[in-house]
Design an enzyme around this catalytic site. Structure first.
Site, PDB file in Angstrom:
ATOM      1  N   ASP A   1      18.604 -26.405  47.714  1.00 22.53           N
ATOM      2  CA  ASP A   1      17.578 -26.478  48.750  1.00 22.53           C
ATOM      3  C   ASP A   1      16.603 -25.330  48.544  1.00 22.53           C
ATOM      4  OD1 ASP A   1      19.372 -24.529  49.584  1.00 22.53           O
ATOM      5  OD2 ASP A   1      19.397 -25.143  51.677  1.00 22.53           O
ATOM      6  N   PRO A   2      15.458 -25.326  49.236  1.00 26.41           N
ATOM      7  CA  PRO A   2      14.413 -24.335  48.955  1.00 26.41           C
ATOM      8  C   PRO A   2      14.846 -22.900  49.258  1.00 26.41           C
ATOM      9  CG  PRO A   2      13.510 -26.213  50.161  1.00 26.41           C
ATOM     10  CD  PRO A   2      15.002 -26.351  50.197  1.00 26.41           C
TER      11      PRO A   2
END
EC number: 3.2.2.27
Length: 221
Positions: free
Chosen positions: A64-65
Protein backbone atom coordinates in the site's frame (compact mmCIF):
# COMPACT_ATOMS: atom_id res chain seq x y z
CA UNK A 1 -9.79 -1.75 -30.51
CA UNK A 2 -6.13 -1.77 -29.56
CA UNK A 3 -4.88 -2.85 -26.12
CA UNK A 4 -5.04 0.67 -24.69
CA UNK A 5 -8.66 1.11 -25.80
CA UNK A 6 -9.66 -2.33 -24.50
CA UNK A 7 -7.97 -1.57 -21.19
CA UNK A 8 -9.91 1.70 -20.80
CA UNK A 9 -13.16 -0.13 -21.57
CA UNK A 10 -12.37 -2.74 -18.89
CA UNK A 11 -11.41 0.01 -16.43
CA UNK A 12 -14.70 1.88 -16.86
CA UNK A 13 -16.70 -1.35 -16.48
CA UNK A 14 -14.77 -2.21 -13.33
CA UNK A 15 -15.58 1.14 -11.74
CA UNK A 16 -19.27 0.40 -12.40
CA UNK A 17 -19.16 -2.87 -10.45
CA UNK A 18 -21.23 -2.97 -7.26
CA UNK A 19 -18.25 -3.44 -4.89
CA UNK A 20 -16.58 -0.37 -6.41
CA UNK A 21 -19.41 2.13 -6.79
CA UNK A 22 -21.44 1.09 -3.72
CA UNK A 23 -18.68 0.22 -1.24
CA UNK A 24 -15.11 1.19 -2.12
CA UNK A 25 -15.74 4.60 -3.67
CA UNK A 26 -18.20 5.89 -1.01
CA UNK A 27 -15.69 4.78 1.65
CA UNK A 28 -12.92 6.71 -0.12
CA UNK A 29 -15.07 9.82 -0.57
CA UNK A 30 -15.70 9.87 3.18
CA UNK A 31 -12.06 9.22 4.02
CA UNK A 32 -10.78 12.03 1.80
CA UNK A 33 -13.40 14.38 3.23
CA UNK A 34 -12.58 13.72 6.90
CA UNK A 35 -8.96 12.52 7.07
CA UNK A 36 -5.58 12.97 5.43
CA UNK A 37 -5.31 10.26 2.79
CA UNK A 38 -2.42 9.42 0.48
CA UNK A 39 -1.96 9.77 -2.41
CA UNK A 40 -3.97 12.83 -3.42
CA UNK A 41 -7.35 11.81 -4.76
CA UNK A 42 -6.45 12.87 -8.30
CA UNK A 43 -3.38 10.60 -8.17
CA UNK A 44 -5.06 7.35 -7.09
CA UNK A 45 -4.98 5.90 -10.62
CA UNK A 46 -1.80 7.58 -11.82
CA UNK A 47 -0.06 4.21 -12.28
CA UNK A 48 -2.57 3.45 -15.05
CA UNK A 49 -2.54 6.95 -16.52
CA UNK A 50 1.22 6.92 -17.10
CA UNK A 51 1.43 3.53 -18.82
CA UNK A 52 0.66 3.08 -22.50
CA UNK A 53 -1.03 -0.33 -22.44
CA UNK A 54 -0.02 -0.91 -26.05
CA UNK A 55 3.53 -0.99 -24.65
CA UNK A 56 2.98 -2.75 -21.31
CA UNK A 57 6.05 -4.83 -20.45
CA UNK A 58 6.34 -5.24 -16.69
CA UNK A 59 3.99 -5.25 -13.69
CA UNK A 60 5.63 -4.61 -10.30
CA UNK A 61 3.23 -5.19 -7.41
CA UNK A 62 3.62 -3.38 -4.11
CA UNK A 63 1.56 -3.35 -0.90
CA UNK A 64 0.00 0.00 0.00
CA UNK A 65 1.16 3.63 -0.40
CA UNK A 66 3.74 5.37 1.78
CA UNK A 67 2.19 6.88 4.91
CA UNK A 68 4.10 10.16 5.23
CA UNK A 69 3.67 13.59 3.63
CA UNK A 70 5.09 14.26 0.16
CA UNK A 71 5.86 10.62 -0.61
CA UNK A 72 3.04 8.66 -2.29
CA UNK A 73 1.87 9.92 -5.68
CA UNK A 74 0.12 6.92 -7.21
CA UNK A 75 3.03 4.71 -8.29
CA UNK A 76 4.09 1.78 -6.12
CA UNK A 77 7.47 2.38 -4.44
CA UNK A 78 7.87 5.81 -6.09
CA UNK A 79 8.21 8.97 -4.01
CA UNK A 80 8.17 12.73 -4.47
CA UNK A 81 10.26 13.25 -1.35
CA UNK A 82 13.99 13.93 -1.59
CA UNK A 83 14.50 11.51 1.31
CA UNK A 84 14.06 7.95 0.08
CA UNK A 85 11.76 5.59 1.99
CA UNK A 86 13.63 2.52 3.23
CA UNK A 87 12.07 0.09 0.74
CA UNK A 88 13.01 2.31 -2.20
CA UNK A 89 16.49 2.78 -0.78
CA UNK A 90 16.89 -1.01 -0.83
CA UNK A 91 15.50 -1.19 -4.37
CA UNK A 92 18.16 1.28 -5.46
CA UNK A 93 20.89 -0.70 -3.66
CA UNK A 94 19.95 -3.81 -5.63
CA UNK A 95 19.63 -1.80 -8.85
CA UNK A 96 23.14 -0.38 -8.39
CA UNK A 97 24.46 -3.87 -7.77
CA UNK A 98 22.90 -4.89 -11.10
CA UNK A 99 23.92 -1.75 -12.97
CA UNK A 100 26.81 0.02 -11.19
CA UNK A 101 26.69 3.03 -13.54
CA UNK A 102 22.96 3.68 -13.21
CA UNK A 103 22.05 7.33 -12.53
CA UNK A 104 19.51 7.78 -9.72
CA UNK A 105 18.88 11.45 -9.03
CA UNK A 106 15.51 11.08 -7.28
CA UNK A 107 12.98 8.54 -6.06
CA UNK A 108 10.38 9.49 -8.67
CA UNK A 109 9.85 6.41 -10.84
CA UNK A 110 7.72 8.12 -13.49
CA UNK A 111 10.34 7.41 -16.16
CA UNK A 112 9.97 3.69 -15.50
CA UNK A 113 6.19 3.92 -15.93
CA UNK A 114 6.61 5.77 -19.23
CA UNK A 115 8.63 2.80 -20.54
CA UNK A 116 5.85 0.29 -19.88
CA UNK A 117 6.20 -0.62 -16.20
CA UNK A 118 2.93 -0.71 -14.25
CA UNK A 119 3.86 0.13 -10.65
CA UNK A 120 0.76 -1.20 -8.93
CA UNK A 121 0.10 -1.31 -5.21
CA UNK A 122 -2.20 -4.07 -3.93
CA UNK A 123 -4.16 -1.34 -2.13
CA UNK A 124 -4.18 2.11 -3.73
CA UNK A 125 -4.79 4.41 -0.75
CA UNK A 126 -3.86 4.78 2.91
CA UNK A 127 -4.57 7.04 5.88
CA UNK A 128 -1.67 9.26 6.96
CA UNK A 129 0.53 7.44 9.45
CA UNK A 130 -1.49 4.21 9.41
CA UNK A 131 -0.08 1.40 7.25
CA UNK A 132 -2.66 -1.09 5.95
CA UNK A 133 -5.54 1.20 7.00
CA UNK A 134 -7.37 0.73 3.68
CA UNK A 135 -7.08 -3.04 3.43
CA UNK A 136 -10.31 -5.06 3.18
CA UNK A 137 -12.28 -2.17 1.70
CA UNK A 138 -12.43 -3.39 -1.89
CA UNK A 139 -9.04 -2.50 -3.31
CA UNK A 140 -7.95 -6.15 -3.21
CA UNK A 141 -10.88 -7.08 -5.45
CA UNK A 142 -9.98 -4.28 -7.85
CA UNK A 143 -6.28 -5.13 -8.11
CA UNK A 144 -7.04 -8.86 -8.40
CA UNK A 145 -9.34 -8.10 -11.33
CA UNK A 146 -6.68 -5.88 -12.92
CA UNK A 147 -4.06 -8.63 -12.72
CA UNK A 148 -6.57 -11.20 -13.97
CA UNK A 149 -7.43 -8.95 -16.92
CA UNK A 150 -3.78 -8.42 -17.84
CA UNK A 151 -3.03 -12.13 -17.47
CA UNK A 152 -5.87 -13.07 -19.84
CA UNK A 153 -5.55 -10.27 -22.41
CA UNK A 154 -1.80 -9.74 -22.77
CA UNK A 155 1.19 -11.92 -23.56
CA UNK A 156 4.80 -11.99 -22.38
CA UNK A 157 4.29 -9.64 -19.44
CA UNK A 158 6.90 -9.83 -16.68
CA UNK A 159 5.18 -9.95 -13.29
CA UNK A 160 7.46 -8.95 -10.41
CA UNK A 161 6.14 -10.24 -7.08
CA UNK A 162 7.92 -8.87 -4.01
CA UNK A 163 6.68 -10.29 -0.73
CA UNK A 164 3.72 -12.42 0.32
CA UNK A 165 0.92 -9.96 -0.49
CA UNK A 166 2.12 -9.76 -4.10
CA UNK A 167 2.82 -13.49 -4.30
CA UNK A 168 -0.76 -14.24 -3.27
CA UNK A 169 -1.64 -13.23 -6.85
CA UNK A 170 0.74 -15.76 -8.39
CA UNK A 171 -1.88 -18.50 -8.73
CA UNK A 172 -4.02 -16.17 -10.85
CA UNK A 173 -1.34 -15.47 -13.47
CA UNK A 174 -1.13 -17.68 -16.57
CA UNK A 175 2.37 -19.18 -16.41
CA UNK A 176 2.28 -20.24 -20.06
CA UNK A 177 1.82 -16.72 -21.42
CA UNK A 178 3.85 -14.66 -18.96
CA UNK A 179 7.02 -14.50 -16.87
CA UNK A 180 7.05 -14.41 -13.07
CA UNK A 181 9.97 -13.11 -11.02
CA UNK A 182 9.66 -13.20 -7.25
CA UNK A 183 11.64 -12.53 -4.10
CA UNK A 184 11.12 -11.23 -0.60
CA UNK A 185 9.86 -7.66 -0.19
CA UNK A 186 12.53 -4.91 -0.32
CA UNK A 187 11.54 -3.56 3.10
CA UNK A 188 14.26 -3.54 5.80
CA UNK A 189 12.43 -6.40 7.53
CA UNK A 190 12.76 -8.84 4.63
CA UNK A 191 15.19 -7.55 1.98
CA UNK A 192 17.97 -9.83 3.21
CA UNK A 193 15.86 -12.97 2.75
CA UNK A 194 15.95 -13.06 -1.04
CA UNK A 195 15.54 -9.54 -2.46
CA UNK A 196 19.19 -8.58 -2.19
CA UNK A 197 21.13 -10.60 -4.73
CA UNK A 198 18.04 -11.45 -6.79
CA UNK A 199 19.42 -9.53 -9.81
CA UNK A 200 15.84 -8.63 -10.60
CA UNK A 201 16.64 -5.68 -12.86
CA UNK A 202 19.15 -7.63 -14.92
CA UNK A 203 16.63 -10.47 -15.25
CA UNK A 204 13.90 -8.12 -16.45
CA UNK A 205 16.07 -6.75 -19.24
CA UNK A 206 17.37 -10.20 -20.17
CA UNK A 207 13.79 -11.42 -20.66
CA UNK A 208 12.85 -8.31 -22.65
CA UNK A 209 15.86 -8.88 -24.90
CA UNK A 210 14.85 -12.53 -25.42
CA UNK A 211 11.33 -11.56 -26.53
CA UNK A 212 12.58 -8.73 -28.75
CA UNK A 213 11.23 -5.88 -26.66
CA UNK A 214 13.14 -2.73 -25.86
CA UNK A 215 15.02 -3.00 -22.58
CA UNK A 216 14.28 -0.69 -19.65
CA UNK A 217 16.54 2.30 -19.12
CA UNK A 218 16.67 2.36 -15.31
CA UNK A 219 18.27 5.81 -15.09
CA UNK A 220 16.35 8.49 -13.21
CA UNK A 221 17.75 11.81 -14.38
Amino acid sequence: MNKEQRWKSFFEKEKAQKYFKDELWPFLENEYKNKIIFPKKEDIFKAFDLVDFNNLKVVIIGQDPYINENQAHGLAFSTLDFLLPKSLKNIFIELKNNYPNVVLKSGNLTSWASQGILLLNRVLSVEKGLSSSHYNRGWEIFTFNVIDYISKNFENIIFVLWGKKAQDLKKDINFKNHFILESSHPSPFSANISFFGSQIFLKINKILEQINKEKINWNIE
